[in-house]
Design a protein around this motif. Structure first.
Motif, PDB file in Angstrom:
ATOM      1  N   PRO B 137       0.773  -1.250   0.000  1.00 35.05           N
ATOM      2  CA  PRO B 137       0.000   0.000   0.000  1.00 35.05           C
ATOM      3  C   PRO B 137       0.804   1.300   0.000  1.00 35.05           C
ATOM      4  O   PRO B 137       0.255   2.336  -0.347  1.00 35.05           O
ATOM      5  CB  PRO B 137      -0.825  -0.109   1.287  1.00 35.05           C
ATOM      6  N   LYS B 140       3.573   4.225  -4.569  1.00 37.29           N
ATOM      7  CA  LYS B 140       2.862   5.406  -5.056  1.00 37.29           C
ATOM      8  C   LYS B 140       1.682   5.048  -5.956  1.00 37.29           C
ATOM      9  O   LYS B 140       0.702   5.785  -6.019  1.00 37.29           O
ATOM     10  CB  LYS B 140       3.828   6.326  -5.821  1.00 37.29           C
ATOM     11  N   PHE B 142      -0.409   2.757  -5.600  1.00 35.82           N
ATOM     12  CA  PHE B 142      -1.580   2.276  -4.869  1.00 35.82           C
ATOM     13  C   PHE B 142      -2.465   3.470  -4.527  1.00 35.82           C
ATOM     14  O   PHE B 142      -2.032   4.409  -3.866  1.00 35.82           O
ATOM     15  CB  PHE B 142      -1.168   1.552  -3.587  1.00 35.82           C
ATOM     16  N   SER B 143      -3.705   3.407  -5.000  1.00 41.18           N
ATOM     17  CA  SER B 143      -4.613   4.524  -4.759  1.00 41.18           C
ATOM     18  C   SER B 143      -5.585   4.169  -3.641  1.00 41.18           C
ATOM     19  O   SER B 143      -6.373   3.226  -3.770  1.00 41.18           O
ATOM     20  CB  SER B 143      -5.380   4.851  -6.044  1.00 41.18           C
TER      21      SER B 143
END
Lengths: 387, 177
Positions: B137, B140, B142-143
């Motif tokens: 997570p 970068k 990973f939203s």
């Protein structure tokens, strides 16, 4: 004979006992514990009532603070940072502000520095009062908890007046603080300090002279001198082992170099000594608060002249700032790339090592009834681990 | 800190990245020399305290940067050691035998960035994420927004927020105005 590479190293995890032998039972301790330790679990393997092996499990309070902060503008992060340590949010506010100030080269006016120290020392005292109550509760003295939390509440009243909020103040912001002291505030602080001092003398009689508390805490969870650097142990846990290390003295920040205080040290390094060091530091905080009120300049600006918060421009940079919180070195590592967002922020909390690797080591061999007492004596706070 | 950097430069392939303040500077070292350098700083330069180990995701350069922050209690100076890793295959030597808490940091970085530290104890045990089945997570890409929208469907709000109307129609029907 095993070869050198096969021999266990002192930092290798100990082997787990064989549960099929019938000698051991595995139980879970927590995530709720007696005392103020926050939520984390201990996976204990016990032999009779003695702990043979301990594994820690964290994550119950994980909210992804560091990730959240990468997606918010600099000012939007203030409501986030103060929630990382509920008993003492001011240290997070100060360090986050200090890191921005260092990278953006913002000068903090003198009055603001004194107000910050006042805020931080009141916070330290409030946090220690909460810990003292929790610690006494863990050893069966729940009445003390009622006393200390009452006096903590009087300090929260002061915060409410000083900052507008009781717990999450967001009083310290980049460039200074949000407000001056209200009219007549100094007198009210002195009155609360008088009450706290009176309480502390009562606590000394009831807790530190208590035979049961002495029997249970003396000799419990002894930290050896070697462990201090090997495990990164800081704060009162370190000072109870004889190390005269305190960031307020060694690398003074704000106006701590203008305050008169000695670093408290002891040598026994058990749960009782750690509590005693914290107890003495509470007296010291009361003294520091009085000194601040006495020496603080009357007038002057409490905030640097900065542009609108929506137009802050923090240049690219990298820094690590730290302060002495109640548990030791608390630090913020900040990396910026010149945009309106952080590239990376890492929060270094003392509990990271105290509550995980140190706890796993010290728990082995103690009585299961003393596990809660050991945890509280290390003054752990899980949200610092799982940020 | 200049003399320290000079001494280190003589023995290792290091480069000074930046001196942030008089008691803090950051140096860069190759992945393969990092263990030797850090061990040297601990044993011979009195940098005995490991403040932390963390990583920075430099997605624009396709790299991860590890930061080991060491502290010297005698001189009260801190040294940040940067090690760059390839983002596609991030593997670093495990330094868990240098400090007791190092294994915990490495376990965390495996979980939140996917960086491998072969040989590090309990590396694959869950640390603070339970049953995580997504990409690490803290990367970068990973939203959190997409993750939340996918996992937690938006609930419908209340039918009406008009308190006066609710009282009139539902709570006191037929009682007049």
């Amino acid at each position: 004979m095993p070869s050198i590479s096969q021999q266990p190293h002192k930092f290798d995890p100990p082997l787990e006992p064989d549960l099929t032998s019938g000698k051991y039972v595995k139980i879970w301790h927590g995530p709720q514990h007696p005392g103020i330790t926050g939520n984390m679990s201990l996976e204990l393997t016990i032999c009779g009532d003695e702990v043979a092996h301990c594994k820690t499990h964290v994550g119950y309070l994980h909210r992804g603070f560091e990730k959240l902060m990468e997606r918010r503008t600099f000012i939007q992060n203030f409501p986030v940072v103060c929630r990382i340590a509920v008993p003492e949010p001011a240290f997070n506010e100060y360090l986050y502000a200090a890191a921005i100030e260092e990278i953006a080269e913002i000068e903090v006016p003198e009055l603001a520095q004194w107000l910050r120290v006042l805020n931080l020392e009141l916070m330290r005292l409030a946090s220690y009062l909460m810990w003292l109550g929790g610690s006494s509760g863990s050893f069966g003295m729940t009445t003390v908890y009622q006393w200390t939390v009452t006096h903590r509440d009087y300090i929260l009243d002061l915060f409410e007046e000083m900052t507008g909020a009781r717990i999450y103040h967001m009083y310290i912001t980049p460039g200074g603080v949000r407000a001056k002291l209200p009219e007549g505030f100094k007198g009210r602080v002195l009155k609360v300090m008088q009450g706290v001092e009176k309480l502390l003398y009562e606590v000394e009689k009831v807790v530190f002279n208590n035979h049961v508390f002495k029997l249970r805490s003396q000799g419990l969870g002894i930290i050896s001198k070697d462990m201090i650097d090997e495990y990164g142990i800081v704060g009162p846990n370190q000072r109870a082992c004889g190390f005269e290390r305190d960031l307020r003295k060694d690398q003074p920040y704000l106006v701590y170099d203008q305050l008169d205080f000695e670093v408290v040290t002891e040598t026994e390094s058990d749960a009782y000594t750690r509590a005693w060091v914290r107890y003495q530091e509470m007296h010291q905080s009361v003294s520091m608060i009085r000194q601040v009120l006495d020496k603080m300049p009357e007038g002057g600006s409490f905030h640097a002249d900065l542009p609108n918060v929506l137009h802050w421009n923090v240049p690219a940079g990298e820094t690590y700032v730290k302060a002495e919180c109640t548990r030791g070195e608390y630090g913020y590592y900040m990396v910026t790339d010149g945009s309106e967002y952080l590239q990376r922020i890492h929060i270094r909390g003392p509990s990271y090592t105290h509550a995980v690797s140190v706890m796993e080591k010290l728990a082995v061999g103690i009585n299961i009834a003393d596990v809660a007492g050991l945890m509280v004596s290390l003054h752990t706070y899980p949200p610092e681990i799982e940020r | 800190m200049k003399s320290l950097i000079n001494r280190l430069t003589e023995q290792f392939k290091v480069s000074l990245e930046k001196q942030t303040k008089s008691d803090l500077c950051f140096i860069r070292v190759n992945k393969d020399d990092a263990e030797q350098l850090i061990r040297h700083c601990r044993d011979h330069e009195s940098y005995t305290h490991l403040s932390f180990l963390t990583a920075i995701d430099r997605i624009e350069d396709n790299k991860f940067t590890l930061t080991y922050l060491l502290h010297n209690y005698q001189s009260h100076q801190s040294l940040g050691v940067h090690v760059e890793l390839d983002r596609e295959n991030p593997v670093m030597h495990s330094l868990h035998r240098l400090w007791g808490q190092m294994a915990t940091y490495q376990r965390e970085l495996k979980e939140i960035y996917g960086i491998e530290f072969p040989g590090s104890p309990r590396l694959n045990d869950e640390f603070f994420l339970e049953g995580w089945d997504q990409i690490p997570p803290m990367r970068k890409e990973f939203s959190t927004v997409e993750f939340c929208e996918e996992r937690f469907p938006i609930r419908e709000g209340r039918q009406s927020t008009d308190a006066k109307q609710t009282m009139k129609v539902e709570i006191y029907p037929g009682r007049g105005e």
